[in-house]
Every structure is written in structure tokens, then in C-alpha cells.
Design an enzyme around this catalytic site. Sequence first.
Site, PDB file in Angstrom:
ATOM      1  N   LYS A 127      15.959   7.559 -23.805  1.00 10.16           N
ATOM      2  CA  LYS A 127      14.559   7.119 -23.930  1.00 10.16           C
ATOM      3  C   LYS A 127      13.718   8.161 -24.676  1.00 10.16           C
ATOM      4  O   LYS A 127      12.924   7.817 -25.538  1.00 10.16           O
ATOM      5  CB  LYS A 127      13.945   6.847 -22.547  1.00 10.16           C
ATOM      6  N   ARG A 177       7.826   2.947 -12.906  1.00 11.96           N
ATOM      7  CA  ARG A 177       9.134   3.136 -12.285  1.00 11.96           C
ATOM      8  C   ARG A 177       9.245   2.450 -10.936  1.00 11.96           C
ATOM      9  O   ARG A 177      10.301   2.514 -10.320  1.00 11.96           O
ATOM     10  CB  ARG A 177       9.355   4.621 -12.073  1.00 11.96           C
ATOM     11  N   ARG A 237      23.552  18.201 -20.559  1.00 12.91           N
ATOM     12  CA  ARG A 237      22.338  18.375 -21.370  1.00 12.91           C
ATOM     13  C   ARG A 237      21.699  19.741 -21.150  1.00 12.91           C
ATOM     14  O   ARG A 237      21.601  20.225 -20.024  1.00 12.91           O
ATOM     15  CB  ARG A 237      21.334  17.273 -20.990  1.00 12.91           C
ATOM     16  N   ARG A 244      17.736  21.492 -16.942  1.00  8.64           N
ATOM     17  CA  ARG A 244      16.728  20.986 -16.008  1.00  8.64           C
ATOM     18  C   ARG A 244      17.343  20.917 -14.612  1.00  8.64           C
ATOM     19  O   ARG A 244      18.488  20.492 -14.462  1.00  8.64           O
ATOM     20  CB  ARG A 244      16.292  19.581 -16.435  1.00  8.64           C
ATOM     21  N   ARG A 261      19.249  10.403  -9.022  1.00 11.97           N
ATOM     22  CA  ARG A 261      18.327   9.719  -9.941  1.00 11.97           C
ATOM     23  C   ARG A 261      18.841   8.318 -10.277  1.00 11.97           C
ATOM     24  O   ARG A 261      18.057   7.383 -10.411  1.00 11.97           O
ATOM     25  CB  ARG A 261      18.155  10.542 -11.223  1.00 11.97           C
TER      26      ARG A 261
END
Length: 213
Positions: free
Chosen positions: A13, A88, A127, A160, A171
Amino acid sequence: MIIVLLGPPGTGKGTQAAAVKNRFGIPHISTGDIFRRNLAEGTPLGLKAKGYMEKGELVPDGLVLELVSDRLREPDCAKGFLLDGFPRTPVQAEELDRLLALQGTRIDHVALLEAPDGTVVGRLSGRRVCKSCGAVWHQTHNPPPESMICPKCSGEIYQRADDAAEAVLNRLKVYASQTGPLIGYYENKGLIRRVDGSKPPAEVEKALFQALS
Ligand code: AMP
């Protein structure tokens, strides 16, 4: 043009939002980025959001809605905007519709980026991102420099907290239970445009632009 980017974490996204922003000349509003900025600056909002974010939980609706309604009143949103990571929850989606109706506007497209769980877990757990400019690397596909200093802006490259394996799984669970119902909500309004987010970024971009045209 008012666009919502929907989809589980790790479907690209953020990457696609940058392309849409350039193409349509509308601001990119990422609630996750706003929270991370507040966290880095140690603001009261950042401190309130910290615990939820680190565990991969959602920040309470009230906090998010306050932030978004303030942001949408800024002058750069007058000609439209792109929402990434918001809404969300069903409460957030209904409140967004209400806010937009008050302004005499409504959502044009909800682009749904989809990818299998295995793909997004691999993408997110590898990531690494620059704390300052948000540039992204992947430990195996596109490794960051050993120094972990960003070559673009000299910022610190890090993982992160919510990209750690345990938080990623949480998540995905949170997405399925709390955000998943929004697909039906927007499908009923005829707004969903499905895009395969498991493809390479350039292909996803092409399909996304087609879906938005
Ligand atoms: P993201 O970068 O969109 O994955 O967001 C990172 C984290 O910020 C999420 O895991 C949540 O803790 C929080 N967050 C961002 N957007 C929202 C939202 N719309 N509602 C609740 N929490 C959010």
C-alpha cells in the site's frame, strides 16, 4: 478524487500510494506514518499510540478519528486525497462517510490490494526502512547497506517493531477480524476495485491505475 487503499499489511500500500499521489496530484494520508512521526517526536499522541503499535494492535478509534478529521480539513485535501491504512474498522468507515457527507463529497474508489499470507509475512519480516525518509529494503531481495545508514538521506535504517515475526502474525489476525468486514461494506456500495498485490510493484501499479480509471 477520493481514494481508499485497503488490504492487509505487506501488500504494498505504501509503495503504491506514492505512485497514486504523483499520478493524481492528491495528498497521501497514511495514519500509520502520522502515528510513527508522532512516536519519533514523543508527542502525547505518539505516546498514547506506542503500546498498541508495537504489539500490532489497532489504536482506539477515537484517537484515529480525531487525527483524520483534523487532517482532512487541511487545504491540500480540498481536491481529494488518498487514504492508506484508514479506515480499519467499521466504526472508522462509517465515521469517514459521515465526515465526507458533511463536506458534500464521497469516496470514488476503494482499491483492495490482495496477497496470500505467506507472501506478506515474508515481505514484512525481511523489511528494513529508513527512519527519516521511509525508503525500503528487504534483507534477502534488496539488502540494505551494511552500515545501516540510508544512502539517500543518511538516516538510520531499522526494522519496525511491528515487523517482527510475532507482531506481523498479530497484524494479520487483526486485519482479518477488524478490517476484513470493510470489504463487504464497500462492496455493497459498489466501490471495491480488486488488485493482485503479490505481483512485482510495477505490475501492481499498472493494474491499480487501470482499476482507478
Ligand atoms: P501501518 O503503517 O498502516 O501498518 O500502521 C502501523 C500501526 O499504526 C498499526 O498497526 C496500528 O497500530 C496503527 N494504526 C495505523 N492506522 C490505524 C487505524 N486506521 N486504526 C487503528 N490503528 C491504526
